[in-house]
Scaffold this motif. Structure first.
Motif, PDB file in Angstrom:
ATOM      1  N   UNK A   1       0.840  -1.180   0.000  1.00 60.49           N
ATOM      2  CA  UNK A   1       0.000   0.000   0.000  1.00 60.49           C
ATOM      3  C   UNK A   1       0.874   1.228   0.000  1.00 60.49           C
ATOM      4  N   UNK A   2       0.413   2.231  -0.691  1.00 62.45           N
ATOM      5  CA  UNK A   2       1.122   3.502  -0.715  1.00 62.45           C
ATOM      6  C   UNK A   2       0.098   4.612  -0.511  1.00 62.45           C
ATOM      7  N   UNK A   3      -0.370   4.790   0.732  1.00 58.98           N
ATOM      8  CA  UNK A   3      -1.390   5.815   0.962  1.00 58.98           C
ATOM      9  C   UNK A   3      -0.814   7.213   0.796  1.00 58.98           C
ATOM     10  N   UNK A   4      -1.637   8.093   0.278  1.00 63.85           N
ATOM     11  CA  UNK A   4      -1.241   9.488   0.107  1.00 63.85           C
ATOM     12  C   UNK A   4      -2.364  10.358   0.636  1.00 63.85           C
ATOM     13  N   UNK A   5      -2.028  11.269   1.513  1.00 61.88           N
ATOM     14  CA  UNK A   5      -2.994  12.204   2.061  1.00 61.88           C
ATOM     15  C   UNK A   5      -2.419  13.590   1.852  1.00 61.88           C
ATOM     16  N   UNK A   6      -3.109  14.408   1.111  1.00 61.45           N
ATOM     17  CA  UNK A   6      -2.593  15.739   0.768  1.00 61.45           C
ATOM     18  C   UNK A   6      -3.091  16.813   1.722  1.00 61.45           C
ATOM     19  N   UNK A   7      -3.509  16.422   2.893  1.00 67.98           N
ATOM     20  CA  UNK A   7      -3.957  17.374   3.903  1.00 67.98           C
ATOM     21  C   UNK A   7      -2.767  17.754   4.782  1.00 67.98           C
ATOM     22  N   UNK A   8      -3.047  18.314   5.939  1.00 64.80           N
ATOM     23  CA  UNK A   8      -1.974  18.708   6.853  1.00 64.80           C
ATOM     24  C   UNK A   8      -1.246  17.466   7.367  1.00 64.80           C
ATOM     25  N   UNK A   9      -0.024  17.675   7.875  1.00 59.63           N
ATOM     26  CA  UNK A   9       0.771  16.556   8.387  1.00 59.63           C
ATOM     27  C   UNK A   9       0.049  15.854   9.529  1.00 59.63           C
ATOM     28  N   UNK A  10      -0.598  16.588  10.424  1.00 60.11           N
ATOM     29  CA  UNK A  10      -1.288  15.952  11.551  1.00 60.11           C
ATOM     30  C   UNK A  10      -2.498  15.161  11.070  1.00 60.11           C
ATOM     31  N   UNK A  12      -2.794  13.787   8.085  1.00 63.65           N
ATOM     32  CA  UNK A  12      -2.248  12.616   7.393  1.00 63.65           C
ATOM     33  C   UNK A  12      -1.805  11.556   8.387  1.00 63.65           C
ATOM     34  N   UNK A  13      -1.187  11.971   9.466  1.00 62.21           N
ATOM     35  CA  UNK A  13      -0.748  11.018  10.509  1.00 62.21           C
ATOM     36  C   UNK A  13      -1.949  10.276  11.076  1.00 62.21           C
ATOM     37  N   UNK A  30       6.361   6.006   5.604  1.00 61.67           N
ATOM     38  CA  UNK A  30       5.516   7.152   5.892  1.00 61.67           C
ATOM     39  C   UNK A  30       6.385   8.376   6.118  1.00 61.67           C
ATOM     40  N   UNK A  31       6.011   9.453   5.475  1.00 56.96           N
ATOM     41  CA  UNK A  31       6.777  10.686   5.619  1.00 56.96           C
ATOM     42  C   UNK A  31       5.929  11.858   5.150  1.00 56.96           C
ATOM     43  N   UNK A  32       6.276  13.011   5.639  1.00 53.18           N
ATOM     44  CA  UNK A  32       5.655  14.238   5.174  1.00 53.18           C
ATOM     45  C   UNK A  32       6.525  14.777   4.039  1.00 53.18           C
ATOM     46  N   UNK A  37       8.050  16.653  -4.413  1.00 48.85           N
ATOM     47  CA  UNK A  37       8.902  15.546  -3.976  1.00 48.85           C
ATOM     48  C   UNK A  37       8.133  14.230  -4.040  1.00 48.85           C
ATOM     49  N   UNK A  38       6.854  14.268  -3.657  1.00 51.74           N
ATOM     50  CA  UNK A  38       6.035  13.064  -3.773  1.00 51.74           C
ATOM     51  C   UNK A  38       5.930  12.644  -5.235  1.00 51.74           C
ATOM     52  N   UNK A  39       5.665  13.600  -6.128  1.00 52.40           N
ATOM     53  CA  UNK A  39       5.553  13.289  -7.551  1.00 52.40           C
ATOM     54  C   UNK A  39       6.838  12.655  -8.089  1.00 52.40           C
ATOM     55  N   UNK A  40       7.978  13.133  -7.650  1.00 55.25           N
ATOM     56  CA  UNK A  40       9.271  12.599  -8.105  1.00 55.25           C
ATOM     57  C   UNK A  40       9.608  11.248  -7.474  1.00 55.25           C
ATOM     58  N   UNK A  41       8.942  10.883  -6.399  1.00 50.56           N
ATOM     59  CA  UNK A  41       9.307   9.670  -5.660  1.00 50.56           C
ATOM     60  C   UNK A  41       9.166   8.398  -6.494  1.00 50.56           C
ATOM     61  N   UNK A  42       8.334   8.430  -7.513  1.00 46.68           N
ATOM     62  CA  UNK A  42       8.149   7.242  -8.359  1.00 46.68           C
ATOM     63  C   UNK A  42       9.081   7.216  -9.559  1.00 46.68           C
TER      64      UNK A  42
END
Length: 185
Positions: A1-10, A12-13, A30-32, A37-42
């Protein structure tokens, strides 16, 4: 799984904590991250020089029948670089009206990406046919929309309309204006 939450860090946690508590993850990355940077991660998974053929459809949601078919088609993959991927959508994308910006299909619950990727030219026919046959079978679950980044050169007309929705006519008007004024589109 590779969940992505584009809300605030808290936020998303909180949203991903339950996933991590289901069992001990084999790998927890898991990281903020900043959006780019997320787009480049793949990027490392899609190196230049590899051969690619992608198809996609928007789905109303992720139902058990969809997942069963995804697993069936994934079992037919012959390249270690190919995948059938389902991305859940929601949140901010769906909060805006359909004519807010160029992005179409804001009402979809998920997007299905059929990503064929391989190394040798001799595999072209086999890999492209796997992607096409998977796509043909999965279209019955579609909302009728398609993800613009997965369009292939043979997809024009109806498929472009399926990607941009009602916004296609608006884009056709805006693009010549943008080009006349030196903007890249």
């Amino acid at each position: 799984l590779s969940p992505t939450n584009c809300a605030s860090a808290s936020s998303s946690e909180r949203a991903t904590r339950s996933l991590r508590e289901l069992a001990t993850p084999l790998l927890d990355m898991s990281a903020s991250l900043e959006y780019l940077d997320f787009q480049r991660s793949l990027d490392p998974f899609f190196p230049a020089g590899r051969r690619y053929y992608w198809k996609s459809e928007y789905l109303p949601g992720i139902e058990s029948e969809v997942l069963a078919k995804v697993m069936e088609h994934a079992a037919r993959i012959t390249s270690p670089h190919s995948a059938v991927i389902v991305f859940q959508l929601g949140g901010s994308v769906g909060r805006w009206p359909s004519d807010h910006s160029a992005v179409g299909n804001r009402d979809a619950g998920a997007v299905l990406n059929i990503a064929a990727a391989w190394e040798k030219e001799s595999e072209d026919v086999t890999q492209v046919e796997w992607a096409r046959s998977t796509w043909r079978d999965m279209r019955r679950f579609s909302t009728g929309g398609t993800y613009v980044n997965c369009l292939t050169e043979e997809e024009t007309g109806d498929r472009l309309a399926a990607a941009w929705g009602k916004n296609l006519a608006r884009l056709a008007e805006i693009i010549p204006f943008a080009r006349e004024h030196g903007l890249k589109v």
